[in-house]
Motif scaffolding. Structure first.
Motif, mmCIF file in Angstrom:
data_model
loop_
_atom_site.group_PDB
_atom_site.id
_atom_site.type_symbol
_atom_site.label_atom_id
_atom_site.label_comp_id
_atom_site.label_asym_id
_atom_site.label_seq_id
_atom_site.Cartn_x
_atom_site.Cartn_y
_atom_site.Cartn_z
ATOM 1 N N ILE A 1 178.433 108.037 -6.701
ATOM 2 C CA ILE A 1 177.371 107.136 -7.586
ATOM 3 C C ILE A 1 176.722 107.854 -8.628
ATOM 4 C CG2 ILE A 1 175.580 105.314 -7.364
ATOM 5 C CD1 ILE A 1 176.818 104.589 -4.543
ATOM 6 N N ASN A 2 175.905 108.937 -8.155
ATOM 7 C CA ASN A 2 175.377 109.614 -9.118
ATOM 8 C C ASN A 2 175.888 110.084 -10.124
ATOM 9 O OD1 ASN A 2 172.839 109.255 -7.668
ATOM 10 N ND2 ASN A 2 173.037 110.940 -6.404
ATOM 11 N N HIS A 3 177.099 110.625 -9.925
ATOM 12 C CA HIS A 3 177.980 111.283 -11.014
ATOM 13 C C HIS A 3 178.339 110.094 -12.014
ATOM 14 C CE1 HIS A 3 180.756 113.820 -12.933
ATOM 15 N NE2 HIS A 3 181.669 112.866 -12.857
ATOM 16 N N ARG A 4 178.761 108.781 -11.394
ATOM 17 C CA ARG A 4 179.450 107.735 -12.239
ATOM 18 C C ARG A 4 178.096 107.309 -12.946
ATOM 19 N NH1 ARG A 4 183.748 104.683 -12.426
ATOM 20 N NH2 ARG A 4 184.494 106.543 -11.799
ATOM 21 N N ILE A 5 176.783 107.297 -12.373
ATOM 22 C CA ILE A 5 175.772 106.780 -13.247
ATOM 23 C C ILE A 5 175.503 107.574 -14.317
ATOM 24 C CG2 ILE A 5 173.033 106.477 -12.956
ATOM 25 C CD1 ILE A 5 173.532 105.126 -10.253
ATOM 26 N N ASP A 6 175.561 108.897 -14.206
ATOM 27 C CA ASP A 6 175.450 109.577 -15.556
ATOM 28 C C ASP A 6 176.390 109.391 -16.559
ATOM 29 O OD1 ASP A 6 173.197 111.033 -14.107
ATOM 30 O OD2 ASP A 6 174.575 112.613 -13.431
ATOM 31 N N GLU A 7 177.448 108.832 -16.253
ATOM 32 C CA GLU A 7 178.399 108.523 -17.151
ATOM 33 C C GLU A 7 178.348 107.220 -18.040
ATOM 34 O OE1 GLU A 7 182.239 108.668 -15.186
ATOM 35 O OE2 GLU A 7 182.173 110.985 -14.995
ATOM 36 N N ILE A 8 177.470 106.478 -17.340
ATOM 37 C CA ILE A 8 177.459 105.089 -18.013
ATOM 38 C C ILE A 8 176.514 105.135 -18.829
ATOM 39 C CG2 ILE A 8 176.735 102.801 -17.518
ATOM 40 C CD1 ILE A 8 177.957 103.061 -14.613
ATOM 41 N N THR A 9 176.681 104.849 -20.281
ATOM 42 C CA THR A 9 175.678 104.687 -21.411
ATOM 43 C C THR A 9 175.900 103.469 -22.183
ATOM 44 O OG1 THR A 9 177.329 105.724 -22.997
ATOM 45 C CG2 THR A 9 175.817 107.285 -21.569
ATOM 46 N N ALA A 10 174.934 103.164 -23.126
ATOM 47 C CA ALA A 10 174.972 101.956 -23.851
ATOM 48 C C ALA A 10 176.538 101.621 -24.503
ATOM 49 C CB ALA A 10 173.961 101.851 -24.782
ATOM 50 N N SER A 11 177.046 102.789 -24.930
ATOM 51 C CA SER A 11 178.420 102.544 -25.386
ATOM 52 C C SER A 11 179.612 102.406 -24.446
ATOM 53 C CB SER A 11 178.738 103.909 -26.366
ATOM 54 O OG SER A 11 178.851 105.068 -25.663
ATOM 55 N N ASN A 12 179.447 102.749 -23.245
ATOM 56 C CA ASN A 12 180.393 102.278 -22.243
ATOM 57 C C ASN A 12 179.914 101.763 -21.100
ATOM 58 O OD1 ASN A 12 179.149 104.603 -21.457
ATOM 59 N ND2 ASN A 12 180.732 105.672 -20.791
ATOM 60 N N LEU A 13 179.322 100.502 -21.236
ATOM 61 C CA LEU A 13 178.875 99.824 -19.954
ATOM 62 C C LEU A 13 179.950 99.193 -19.274
ATOM 63 C CD1 LEU A 13 175.750 97.876 -21.613
ATOM 64 C CD2 LEU A 13 175.777 99.573 -19.782
ATOM 65 N N SER A 14 181.134 99.329 -19.518
ATOM 66 C CA SER A 14 182.187 98.734 -18.800
ATOM 67 C C SER A 14 182.544 99.650 -17.418
ATOM 68 C CB SER A 14 183.572 98.701 -19.511
ATOM 69 O OG SER A 14 183.940 99.930 -20.275
ATOM 70 N N LEU A 15 182.139 100.775 -17.199
ATOM 71 C CA LEU A 15 182.132 101.549 -16.541
ATOM 72 C C LEU A 15 181.634 101.013 -15.115
ATOM 73 C CD1 LEU A 15 181.823 105.170 -17.650
ATOM 74 C CD2 LEU A 15 183.953 103.890 -17.012
ATOM 75 N N ARG A 16 182.154 100.986 -13.657
ATOM 76 C CA ARG A 16 181.442 100.566 -12.610
ATOM 77 C C ARG A 16 181.418 101.705 -11.633
ATOM 78 N NH1 ARG A 16 180.274 97.894 -16.050
ATOM 79 N NH2 ARG A 16 180.344 95.484 -16.118
ATOM 80 N N LEU A 17 180.614 101.347 -10.693
ATOM 81 C CA LEU A 17 180.311 102.399 -9.715
ATOM 82 C C LEU A 17 181.518 102.206 -8.527
ATOM 83 C CD1 LEU A 17 176.564 102.245 -8.932
ATOM 84 C CD2 LEU A 17 177.866 103.611 -10.681
ATOM 85 N N PRO A 18 182.062 103.193 -7.955
ATOM 86 C CA PRO A 18 182.833 102.927 -6.891
ATOM 87 C C PRO A 18 182.291 102.619 -5.750
ATOM 88 C CG PRO A 18 182.145 105.368 -6.919
ATOM 89 C CD PRO A 18 181.387 104.678 -8.136
ATOM 90 N N GLU A 19 182.924 101.509 -5.153
ATOM 91 C CA GLU A 19 182.365 100.732 -4.125
ATOM 92 C C GLU A 19 182.794 101.104 -2.696
ATOM 93 O OE1 GLU A 19 183.072 96.502 -4.787
ATOM 94 O OE2 GLU A 19 181.857 96.594 -6.656
ATOM 95 N N GLY A 20 183.934 101.916 -2.710
ATOM 96 C CA GLY A 20 184.624 102.288 -1.128
ATOM 97 C C GLY A 20 184.992 101.073 -0.599
ATOM 98 N N GLU A 21 185.658 101.415 0.722
ATOM 99 C CA GLU A 21 186.448 100.586 1.331
ATOM 100 C C GLU A 21 185.513 100.048 2.367
ATOM 101 O OE1 GLU A 21 189.955 102.518 2.668
ATOM 102 O OE2 GLU A 21 190.768 102.796 0.790
ATOM 103 N N ASN A 22 184.572 100.550 2.984
ATOM 104 C CA ASN A 22 183.834 100.125 4.148
ATOM 105 C C ASN A 22 182.742 99.094 3.423
ATOM 106 O OD1 ASN A 22 185.514 101.740 5.858
ATOM 107 N ND2 ASN A 22 184.158 103.375 5.264
ATOM 108 N N ALA A 23 182.396 98.282 4.597
ATOM 109 C CA ALA A 23 181.410 97.256 4.144
ATOM 110 C C ALA A 23 180.077 97.795 4.584
ATOM 111 C CB ALA A 23 181.556 95.613 4.736
#
Length: 453
Positions: free
Chosen positions: A186-208
């Motif tokens: 999640i931290n790695h993906r958050i670092d990739e999300i910027t104003a120019s690529n807000l379409s990226l989403r965090l990995p949610e995993g399979e377990n609830a």
């Protein structure tokens, strides 16, 4: 210190303390069992000595010592001492490990049995009766085997505690790393999300689990942020375009008037045209400000009690005052309703703007500039229907009319900027209501507003 290390140390400390308490409990239980068993053996040795030395079928002290010396079950450094009823020593096994005082003799006669520890020696004293005269018998020995066994058990438990603590430390760090791995992703993906690529989403995993729920909430927040950014870009783009057209027209008219030597009547006509454009800009600016205000969070908008029937009557008067050629029919389904039943919680200025836009829009698109407003109840909500029989909204554009600066094909040639209906929709959603539209050639166009009471 990282969260992984803190959790590892915390879990290891908890398990280590619990394991240490368990080992201590085992040791204490084993020690009590050793002591109890050894005292029972001493008590049995004392009774046996009583039967053989002072009982009815006596053995001689010399023979008893010989038997005791060659007995395989004799206890280490065992000593037997017997006193008669007059506290006179009548037998001692030959060693001098134990010293008996008169106080101890009195205590044994009073309590019938007693036991104590003298340095590393366990001692048992009993009152022996076989016949008429009572004897006091003491048996003492050193539990060499039991003490050595307990020392070995203590070393075994201590070594096991150290070993299990080390294993727990290594295993805890490994499993904590596996558990916290989704947070790293999640931290790695958050670092990739910027104003120019807000379409990226965090990995949610399979377990609830909680981490999956956290990622889902972050993704929903990103959806709202992306929608807000897209709305902002669209808003700026359309607003710039809409503002540029009247400003260009005003600039052109003023430049032509300055270059030409027009008559006063022509100058007045030019000024009237410029004034119309300026008024249009003013209306657009007011609409943009209202649209921005309606986009705020409901918690930031002051709310209070609103009498919806009285508010619609005021809006009816406003529309007919500003548009004298419009006709507004207001029908309130009174029935058994009390005045307080038409009351809801909301922002009266925003609701007034929303209803004015709907009535003004209905009169504008009606062929005879007539609009019918009906107020009724629907369960725990109030419903406002605004109906007109004008040009029909194409079915493929029913949802697009609520997008800022988007206008239907039926609005061609009519004044407007595509702000009124989006503004109304946002005001209704701000009040947790719903705005729906139906349009057909047979029944005309009807806007339905549902607001919770």
């Amino acid at each position: 210190m990282s969260l992984q290390n803190r959790l590892t140390l915390l879990s290891t400390a908890i398990v280590s303390v619990l394991l240490a308490l368990f080992c201590l409990f085992l040791y204490l239980v084993a020690e009590q069992y050793r002591k109890k068993e050894f005292l029972n053996r001493l008590r049995a040795e004392a009774i046996t000595a009583g039967h053989l030395l002072v009982g009815r079928e006596k053995l001689g002290p010399t023979l008893y010592k010989l038997i005791d010396k060659n007995q395989l079950t004799v206890l280490p450094q065992e000593e037997i001492i017997i006193y008669n009823a007059n506290n006179q020593l009548i037998y001692e096994s030959g060693t001098d490990y134990l010293t008996v005082t008169p106080k101890i003799l009195s205590q044994v006669r009073e309590l019938k049995t007693t036991q104590w520890r003298n340095k590393n020696r366990e001692v048992v004293g009993i009152l022996f009766r076989e016949g008429t005269a009572p004897f006091v018998i003491f048996a003492s020995a050193v539990d060499t085997y039991g003490v050595r066994t307990m020392e070995n058990l203590a070393r075994l438990l201590g070594g096991g505690w150290f070993l299990m603590t080390g294993i727990m430390l290594v295993a805890g760090r490994y499993f904590m790393g596996r558990i916290l791995e989704p947070i790293s992703r999640i931290n790695h993906r958050i670092d990739e999300i910027t104003a120019s690529n807000l379409s990226l989403r965090l990995p949610e995993g399979e377990n609830a689990d909680e981490l999956t729920q956290l990622a889902q909430r972050f993704n929903r927040m990103l959806n709202r942020l992306e929608e807000a950014f897209q709305l902002q870009r669209s808003f700026v783009s359309h607003a710039s375009h809409e503002l540029r057209t009247p400003l260009t027209a005003i600039t052109g008219q003023l430049e032509v008037s300055l270059l030409a030597d027009d008559e006063p009547d022509e100058l007045r006509a030019t000024l009237r045209s410029v004034l119309d454009d300026v008024r249009g800009l003013n209306r657009m600016s007011n609409g943009l400000l209202a649209l921005a205000s309606a986009s705020m969070d409901s918690s930031a908008v002051p709310m209070g009690p609103v009498q919806i029937d009285a508010l619609l009557e005021k809006v009816q008067q406003d529309v007919q005052r500003l548009q004298p050629d419009y006709t507004v029919h207001l029908h309130i389904d009174v029935g058994n309703m009390a005045p307080t039943d038409w009351q809801l919680t909301g922002s009266e200025p925003l609701l007034r703007t929303a209803f004015f836009n709907l009535l003004d829009n209905g009169g504008k698109f009606s062929t005879n500039h007539t609009v019918t407003v009906t107020l009724s109840t629907l369960g725990k909500s109030v419903e406002i229907r605004v109906h007109n029989t004008g040009s029909v909204i194409p079915a493929d554009q029913l949802s697009a009319i609520f997008v800022p600066f988007q206008r239907g094909r039926n609005a061609s040639g009519l004044p407007g900027y595509g702000i009124g209906l989006p503004l109304t929709d946002r005001i209704v959603r701000l009040h947790r209501g719903q705005l729906q539209v139906e349009s057909s050639d047979e029944s005309g166009t009807t806007f339905r507003v549902s607001l919770p009471r």
